[in-house]
Motif scaffolding. Structure first.
Motif, short mmCIF file in Angstrom:
data_model
loop_
_atom_site.label_atom_id
_atom_site.label_comp_id
_atom_site.label_asym_id
_atom_site.label_seq_id
_atom_site.Cartn_x
_atom_site.Cartn_y
_atom_site.Cartn_z
N THR A 48 -5.29 2.46 4.25
CA THR A 48 -6.57 1.99 2.78
C THR A 48 -5.55 1.93 1.72
O THR A 48 -6.81 2.84 0.80
CB THR A 48 -7.40 2.83 3.17
N ARG A 49 -4.99 1.92 0.63
CA ARG A 49 -4.86 2.90 -0.46
C ARG A 49 -5.29 3.98 -0.37
O ARG A 49 -5.75 3.60 -1.71
CB ARG A 49 -4.74 1.59 -0.74
N GLY B 255 -2.94 -1.08 1.96
CA GLY B 255 -4.04 -1.95 2.37
C GLY B 255 -4.78 -2.64 3.00
O GLY B 255 -5.89 -3.18 2.69
N ALA C 268 -11.68 2.32 1.11
CA ALA C 268 -11.25 0.58 1.01
C ALA C 268 -12.17 -0.05 1.65
O ALA C 268 -12.91 -0.07 0.90
CB ALA C 268 -10.16 0.90 2.58
#
Lengths: 539, 539
Positions: free
Chosen positions: A222-223, A271, A496
């Protein structure tokens, strides 16, 4: 290389509540002071809005047939294929306000047909090959903390959908003390990772609000960005290498300290939110645990001065490890919640972590910078209060929801030039959408992460739930998202995409960018079983 | 936003020599001292090995027909479609030793059928659409500095191949002084970029050895790293956003200071070497020009102590802006070339850039660290000599080549744990391959870029050219590359892939990673016209 595989201490975090954030034992009652504040600011009286009892929640029947169950069991073992309702309910989505509203109401909650608990990369890969062959959708599940609909068990038109809970992938696989890297399995939760690293005097330094539950794999997928990102970097900055299982086999990315050997596949996996593969191992950069932490709160006469101060710090060579700036409203609310006297203007919290001498020198330099740009030193107390409560906001949201008050957050990032106009546009959009006959609205915001070129904005919104809470919040969220992309912001800085931000993704990536990602997905997931309905808009 | 489009000062860098690096006026004669050193170390006598005269170079005839020439001219103008031999020769490849050996020999030099000089993104995009329709291969060309065969005009089995020289895309498109970002066109060379930024008190801080010729687009396309990367970061760290033209249209990537909106398409474009699109604009992070520069050379009793010292610095919070460490051989050769007395052990050069007070404080802290790990302060002189000559090594290579001595470089990066074994393996492989009846060999190396988790190694090799210089170097390069990947190194840390490192790329990316890149390429370049034969191995 001094890689020592290591047995994992038990991960003892309690199971999260099915209708709320976190540990059920930590749920709190509504504080009378807060009740008064709400009545005054929101022009609405708290009212009881409890969840239905768990046994009243309507789940669809599992569609998993015996043959497929036996196939799954052949890979992970019978006890690791679960189709009971309590397990399915606890994997029926994440922790966004829409997620919680649906579960609390108990009507037609989506649920996976089964929950699978693989033990390692190899089992994940075999499960994915099987699901691809059988046309079964797969939702990877780490800590269950998504607030953007990333865990909703959508079947994408396939015959069934399973959730793959990665909690058994919880080992520290190797540690290289010389190179300061550690390989962790994807299902390791942060406190567990920190405990394993602490035995070697090391830390990851990644502290998002979801810290207590979120996992290493989830952060990569999800960075994620932690509260001390100014010093430790975003999670993607910590990722040295990654291993993912896909229906087509194993995909590895990165692994060297730096490289010019073609495009960086880490950029594709970080991501990807389970749409390109299931991340199973992450090699992360680690650091010596800080010898010393220095905290300081600063106040500014107004928001613009505070933003300028944080920009000056972010663009200088000597920076704090953590820097956050509340707007006037949040500064007022924080003081009220902390039992402190409200002061005019805006307050920032700074933190410094490092070696004894280095931290003091850095704090001194920053102090001079802050004074030169109009800041006034407040002292450590507000930061101490913030640290004590840094992971508790989601619990407060649940308390408010049970009292008929929606309290939700949204976030973005933009260049320093765009930041204040963007801030004003989002406040206006949320106010316009929510200040009505049903309730007033409170919108507060802080700069939560800073970079040389810009910063993130983290908004908290509180308003009466009204008669149609989901519809009410949905309208406000759409208005805010439109304001964000129209004013130079990214649709998400660290929450995200999931289902909730998906409608804005073609604009974010461009149509050709979206097409490239679909092509990459088709190469890795030709049947489209990986987390359908998330992240990527359909063509 | 304070974006001011700005007229571009003229870019006056001279055209590079067709058979050598850089400005023909800077070519030098072989120094008698160096001649003696070579005779002694390499057991070979320099002999004249001059290039053939330019008019004797055999280029294949251009295959561009009148219809296609008119189509190209309709987009870029007649004068920007060139098919004359001098222009084609100067776009017939890059500056690797194999490139130069082929051109100096003058036999069957590959050449593009035409060289196109588009003026802007729109023209690039129209040219790519036309080339895709017509099945014409396209080689993007920035500064012409590739040392890995990235510019060889391969037609990939298509009817023709054109080189697209981007020198006319040379504008500073916008500058945001508040956010410290600048948008530069891809064809801007570094001295020109620095001159335009200097008018605003800013710098990019990217100083690779190719600095005088290399372009902004080339840096992005090849994942370049500059000599001051410890302070300014790799070029990819400076890239905020990118715009590329592809046969399918425009692809944009990044643009926000940070984002969690899905995979980072910058990771796909950075390092794509013209195989996925032609990068036309890059938004870069810029910095205030340093007020002060402090240089210091340090010596260490041996290589391992020096490597440990650089690791300690890279893993601490207070670091120099530039840090390089020569091994014993390079330390000896540098002293000889600089006319200094040789000292035992290894020498490191450190540089500090920043504000007056900050630089002094940082240098003080680093001094204490270096002394604690066994370093001895030498003073600024060796760094001054290094700075004066930092862009001149390629000229020396040409001088040596004209004297019958091969002098080539290769590089890699690995974790700190792997670094010394990797170093020893590459030295052994090069020595084994080149120390023979024809000549001895000199292998020297420096750590050129450091990270918390590892560092790069930059090898320089000198040996007699022998009877078959290309074959001799080819064998050594293969042996070194095999040793690199077998010992934990990446096949390239900053030279990129081109044709030369392509055979090792499936191992570097994994078969599935290579497949994903091919899928992305197929989406953007369905006819396969973009730089065929580079970077990506065929399936």
């Amino acid at each position: 290389m001094n890689h020592d595989a290591q047995a994992s201490p038990a991960d003892t975090a309690p199971e999260m509540s099915w209708f709320a954030w976190g540990d059920p034992d930590k749920a709190t009652e509504l504080d009378p002071g807060l009740r008064d504040l709400i009545a005054r600011v929101l022009r609405t009286d708290p009212r009881a809005m409890p969840p239905v009892p768990e046994e009243r929640v309507e789940l669809p029947a599992s569609r998993l047939d015996e043959r497929l169950r036996a196939e799954f069991a052949g890979i992970v073992g019978t006890e690791h294929v679960r189709t009971d309702d309590p397990t399915r309910l606890r994997h029926s989505g994440g922790k966004s306000t829409p997620d919680l509203l649906a579960r609390r109401a108990g009507e037609a909650v989506p649920a996976p047909d089964a929950v699978l608990f693989p033990a390692d990369h190899d089992q994940v890969e075999r499960l994915l090959a099987l699901c691809s062959d059988e046309g079964v959708a797969v939702v990877p599940f780490g800590g269950g903390t998504s607030v953007v609909g990333g865990l909703t068990p959508l079947d994408g038109g396939l015959a069934a959908v399973v959730t793959m809970d990665l909690r058994r992938l919880n080992r520290l696989i190797s540690l290289d003390r010389t190179s300061l890297t550690a390989v962790l399995e994807a299902g390791v939760r942060t406190p567990h990772a920190e405990a394993m690293l602490a035995e070697h005097g090391l830390t990851l330094g990644h502290m998002p609000q979801s810290y207590e539950y979120a996992t290493i794999g989830g952060y990569a997928a999800t960075r994620s960005s932690g509260q001390a990102s100014a010093g430790y970097g975003r999670f993607e900055d910590m990722v040295v290498g990654m291993k993912a299982a896909t229906p087509r086999g194993t995909l590895e990315a990165g692994g060297h300290p730096a490289s010019a050997a073609g495009p960086d596949l880490r950029g594709l996996l970080v991501g990807s939110e389970g749409t390109l593969g299931v991340i199973t191992e992450v090699a992360v950069r680690v650091r010596p645990r800080p010898e010393k932490v220095v905290d300081e709160a600063w106040s500014f006469p107004d928001h613009a001065t505070g933003v300028d101060a944080l920009r000056t710090l972010a663009q200088s060579d000597v920076r704090p490890t953590m820097a956050r700036l509340s707007d006037e409203t949040e500064t007022f609310v924080n003081a009220a919640l902390g039992g402190r006297e409200a002061v005019p203007g805006c307050q920032a919290v700074l933190g410094f972590e490092g070696t004894e001498e280095e931290v003091e020198a850095r704090a001194r330099t920053v102090r001079a910078t802050m004074e030169a740009v109009g800041g006034t030193l407040v002292g450590p107390d507000p930061v101490a209060h913030w640290r004590e409560n840094r992971f508790n906001a989601p619990y407060l949201r649940d308390t408010l929801l049970s009292a008929g008050i929606l309290a939700e957050t949204l976030e973005t990032a933009a260049s320093w030039s765009d930041l204040l106009p963007l801030y004003r546009a989002v406040v206006a959009a949320l106010t316009e959408a929510l200040d009505d006959d049903e309730s007033g609205v409170l919108v507060q915001c802080h700069v939560s992460h800073t970079y040389a070129t810009g910063a993130s904005l983290y908004f908290t919104v509180a308003t009466g739930a009204g008669d149609d809470p989901a519809g009410r919040w949905g309208r406000a969220k759409r208005a805010a998202s439109d304001a964000i992309v129209a004013n130079g912001g990214t649709i998400t800085h660290h929450h995200a995409v999931g289902t909730d931000h998906r409608p804005w993704m073609t604009r974010e990536l461009g149509p050709l960018g979206a097409e490239v990602l679909r092509a990459a997905k088709a190469a890795l997931d030709p049947r489209g079983v990986l987390n359908p309905g998330k992240l990527l808009p359909d063509a």
